[in-house]
Design an enzyme around this catalytic site. Structure first.
Site, short mmCIF file in Angstrom:
data_model
loop_
_atom_site.label_atom_id
_atom_site.label_comp_id
_atom_site.label_asym_id
_atom_site.label_seq_id
_atom_site.Cartn_x
_atom_site.Cartn_y
_atom_site.Cartn_z
N GLY A 1 0.80 -1.22 0.00
CA GLY A 1 0.00 0.00 0.00
C GLY A 1 0.83 1.27 0.00
O GLY A 1 1.39 1.67 1.03
N LEU A 2 0.88 1.91 -1.16
CA LEU A 2 1.54 3.20 -1.29
C LEU A 2 0.49 4.28 -1.60
O LEU A 2 0.43 5.33 -0.95
CB LEU A 2 2.59 3.15 -2.41
CG LEU A 2 3.28 4.47 -2.78
CD1 LEU A 2 4.18 4.95 -1.64
CD2 LEU A 2 4.12 4.30 -4.06
N ASN B 1 -5.95 10.76 -2.60
CA ASN B 1 -5.52 12.05 -3.15
C ASN B 1 -4.04 12.11 -3.51
O ASN B 1 -3.53 13.16 -3.88
CB ASN B 1 -5.87 13.17 -2.17
CG ASN B 1 -7.37 13.31 -2.02
OD1 ASN B 1 -8.10 13.30 -3.01
ND2 ASN B 1 -7.84 13.37 -0.79
N GLY C 1 -1.71 9.81 -5.79
CA GLY C 1 -1.38 8.68 -6.67
C GLY C 1 0.00 8.88 -7.25
O GLY C 1 1.00 8.40 -6.70
N GLU D 1 1.28 1.25 -11.09
CA GLU D 1 2.72 1.38 -10.80
C GLU D 1 3.37 2.51 -11.60
O GLU D 1 4.48 2.39 -12.09
CB GLU D 1 3.44 0.05 -11.01
CG GLU D 1 2.98 -0.98 -9.98
CD GLU D 1 3.82 -2.21 -9.90
OE1 GLU D 1 5.05 -2.09 -10.02
OE2 GLU D 1 3.25 -3.28 -9.70
C1 LIG Z 1 -6.25 -2.03 -10.75
C2 LIG Z 1 -5.29 -1.19 -9.96
C3 LIG Z 1 -4.45 -1.80 -9.02
C4 LIG Z 1 -3.59 -1.02 -8.24
N1 LIG Z 1 -2.82 -1.63 -7.27
C5 LIG Z 1 -2.09 -0.86 -6.43
C6 LIG Z 1 -1.41 -1.45 -5.33
O1 LIG Z 1 -1.43 -2.68 -5.13
N2 LIG Z 1 -0.72 -0.64 -4.49
C7 LIG Z 1 -0.66 0.72 -4.65
O2 LIG Z 1 -0.02 1.39 -3.85
N3 LIG Z 1 -1.30 1.31 -5.69
C8 LIG Z 1 -2.02 0.56 -6.58
N4 LIG Z 1 -2.70 1.15 -7.62
C9 LIG Z 1 -2.65 2.62 -7.77
C10 LIG Z 1 -1.87 3.08 -8.99
O3 LIG Z 1 -0.50 2.90 -8.82
C11 LIG Z 1 -2.26 4.55 -9.23
O4 LIG Z 1 -3.60 4.53 -9.72
C12 LIG Z 1 -1.36 5.27 -10.21
O5 LIG Z 1 -0.09 5.45 -9.65
C13 LIG Z 1 -1.92 6.62 -10.66
O6 LIG Z 1 -2.35 7.39 -9.58
P1 LIG Z 1 -3.82 8.07 -9.62
O7 LIG Z 1 -4.76 6.99 -10.01
O8 LIG Z 1 -4.03 8.76 -8.34
O9 LIG Z 1 -3.75 9.11 -10.81
P2 LIG Z 1 -3.26 10.66 -10.70
O10 LIG Z 1 -1.93 10.71 -10.06
O11 LIG Z 1 -4.36 11.47 -10.12
O12 LIG Z 1 -3.10 11.01 -12.24
C14 LIG Z 1 -4.18 11.48 -13.06
C15 LIG Z 1 -3.61 11.87 -14.40
O13 LIG Z 1 -2.69 12.98 -14.23
C16 LIG Z 1 -1.42 12.64 -14.78
N5 LIG Z 1 -0.35 13.24 -13.98
C17 LIG Z 1 -0.24 13.26 -12.61
N6 LIG Z 1 0.88 13.88 -12.25
C18 LIG Z 1 1.51 14.28 -13.39
C19 LIG Z 1 2.72 14.98 -13.68
N7 LIG Z 1 3.55 15.40 -12.72
N8 LIG Z 1 3.02 15.20 -14.98
C20 LIG Z 1 2.21 14.78 -15.97
N9 LIG Z 1 1.06 14.10 -15.76
C21 LIG Z 1 0.71 13.85 -14.48
C22 LIG Z 1 -1.38 11.11 -14.72
O14 LIG Z 1 -0.44 10.56 -15.63
C23 LIG Z 1 -2.81 10.73 -15.07
O15 LIG Z 1 -2.99 10.78 -16.44
C24 LIG Z 1 -3.55 0.39 -8.43
C25 LIG Z 1 -4.38 0.98 -9.40
C26 LIG Z 1 -5.25 0.23 -10.15
C27 LIG Z 1 -6.15 0.92 -11.14
#
Ligand SMILES: Cc1cc2nc3c(=O)[nH]c(=O)nc-3n(C[C@H](O)[C@H](O)[C@H](O)COP(=O)(O)OP(=O)(O)OC[C@H]3O[C@@H](n4cnc5c(N)ncnc54)[C@H](O)[C@@H]3O)c2cc1C
Length: 380
Positions: free
Chosen positions: A124-125, A129, A131, A363
């Site tokens: 869990g990372l 709010n 990601g 990831e």
């Molecule tokens: C099925 C599934 C399984 C998962 N499993 C795990 C898990 O086991 N453990 C865990 O910790 N997480 C897990 N995740 C979380 C996953 O790693 C995150 O969803 C991912 O890192 C993106 O974060 P977010 O969804 O908050 O998107 P956001 O960070 O909100 O991004 C939204 C959009 O903005 C863009 N964006 C954000 N910042 C920037 C920037 N600086 N420059 C340009 N573009 C940017 C992104 O590329 C994306 O297009 C999982 C997600 C899914 C869908």
């Protein structure tokens, strides 16, 4: 560089193909429909040594390298992305984090159970709010006597409900400061630790994705992984390897969609001939084959560097970025080759299409991979 499959990789391929035909393919659409996480499959994969692929034999693992691990994840994903994703999250996130950073006592306590598939691991990372901006996390661990009290949530966590132990990254310093994150291994069932909402997803529906909720969850300091403040650095190391596994997942999905397309295009007749006679279809297949080959080479190149102990942040980002985008492109073209039938659940390509999209998000999104690559290029 010679990336021809080793004898061990060929044996693993045969073993997984046989296992998947008997234990995954017959049920996978049912699991997909109902979003069931088929835990019994993971127990059986554990018996085959595939739940502790990278873990040495002294902890009950298979002691294999990233080359074999790529084969494991991609061969499973060729049949079902969901099972591939769960195997990847269990092996290279949770289990590998414990292997790399836990105390000898915690390694002995958890690794044999995780490597055998008796226990399922979560990592869990991410939070609701935070990601891409993961270091800005709100889940806090506060020192209390000789232990810690955890408060906050983690979102999108693979095996957030069925996992027996989770590696959880918590803030232990001031917000937006350096070295302010610490990792802990927290067992499901610890008072104050519960599973929250389960996500209803587009694809990867048999891989459970759930919220972790911590409400005054008290744990001993012995559950800490590594030094206080080192958690974010640890996560970046874990994600360097994790990106290779998501790239392998993407590769497997792309190969599955491509192979289904080759078969269908030779069988499907239009204008009194197989559609594979049409240049429009041939060019799609040629593009698929070329991109799959290029993705595979990038993946093995990153794994080769990792095995040699060289820095491979840029190479694993290359592999993750390219393979995941290829996976989406190939799956999209596969649906096109199948025409109307590709748009139904009677054929496998609609599932590849839905599952592939996760690879460009989980990831680290494609945009974040480009950010990692650009940062590396501009530094040198
Ligand atoms: C099925 C599934 C399984 C998962 N499993 C795990 C898990 O086991 N453990 C865990 O910790 N997480 C897990 N995740 C979380 C996953 O790693 C995150 O969803 C991912 O890192 C993106 O974060 P977010 O969804 O908050 O998107 P956001 O960070 O909100 O991004 C939204 C959009 O903005 C863009 N964006 C954000 N910042 C920037 C920037 N600086 N420059 C340009 N573009 C940017 C992104 O590329 C994306 O297009 C999982 C997600 C899914 C869908």
């Amino acid at each position: 560089m010679n990336f021809a499959p080793t004898e061990m990789q060929s044996q693993i391929t045969d073993m997984i193909r046989d296992f998947a035909e008997k234990n995954i393919r017959p049920k996978m659409m049912e699991w997909d429909e109902s979003q069931e996480f088929p835990i019994e499959v993971f127990r059986k994969l554990g018996e085959l040594g595939l739940m502790g692929v990278l873990i040495p034999a002294e902890y009950g693992g298979s002691g294999l390298s990233y080359f074999e691990y790529i084969t494991v994840v991609s061969e499973i994903a060729k049949v079902c992305g969901s099972i591939g994703l769960s195997v990847a999250a269990h092996n290279s996130l949770c289990t590998n984090h414990i292997y790399k950073f836990a105390s000898p006592e915690l390694k002995k306590k958890y690794l044999p159970k995780l490597a055998s598939g008796e226990w399922i691991g979560a990592w869990g990372l991410t939070e609701a709010n935070t990601g891409s901006d993961a270091s800005n996390m709100k889940c806090v661990a506060t020192k209390d006597g000789d232990g810690w009290v955890i408060n906050g949530t983690k979102n999108w966590i693979t095996h957030g409900k069925s996992g027996n132990v989770a590696v959880v990254l918590c803030r232990t310093g001031e917000p937006r400061t350096k070295n302010n994150v610490t990792a802990f291994a927290i067992e499901m069932g610890t008072p104050g630790f519960t599973a929250g909402k389960k996500e209803n997803k587009l694809g990867m529906r048999a891989s459970e994705t759930c919220e972790l909720v911590f409400d005054n969850c008290r744990i001993s300091d012995a559950q800490r992984l590594g030094e206080i403040g080192e958690g974010f650095k640890q996560s970046m190391i874990i994600l360097d390897g994790g990106r290779i596994s998501i790239a392998a997942l993407a590769l497997g999905i792309a190969k599955g969609a491509y192979e289904a397309s080759i078969k269908y295009s030779k069988e499907r007749q239009q204008f009194d001939q197989p559609i594979s006679n049409f240049q429009a279809i041939q060019w799609k297949l040629a593009d698929m084959a070329t991109q799959i080959e290029a993705a595979e080479l990038l993946i093995y190149n990153a794994a080769d560097k990792l095995i040699r102990g060289e820095k491979m942040t840029k190479e694993s980002a290359f592999a993750k970025y390219y393979a995941s985008e290829v996976s989406v492109r190939v799956a999209t073209e596969a649906v096109q080759i199948f025409g109307g039938y590709g748009y139904t659940k009677d054929f496998p390509v609609e599932k590849y299409y839905r599952d592939s999209k996760l690879c460009t998000i989980g990831e680290g999104t494609s945009e974040i991979q480009k950010l990692v690559i650009a940062r590396d290029i501009l530094q040198s």
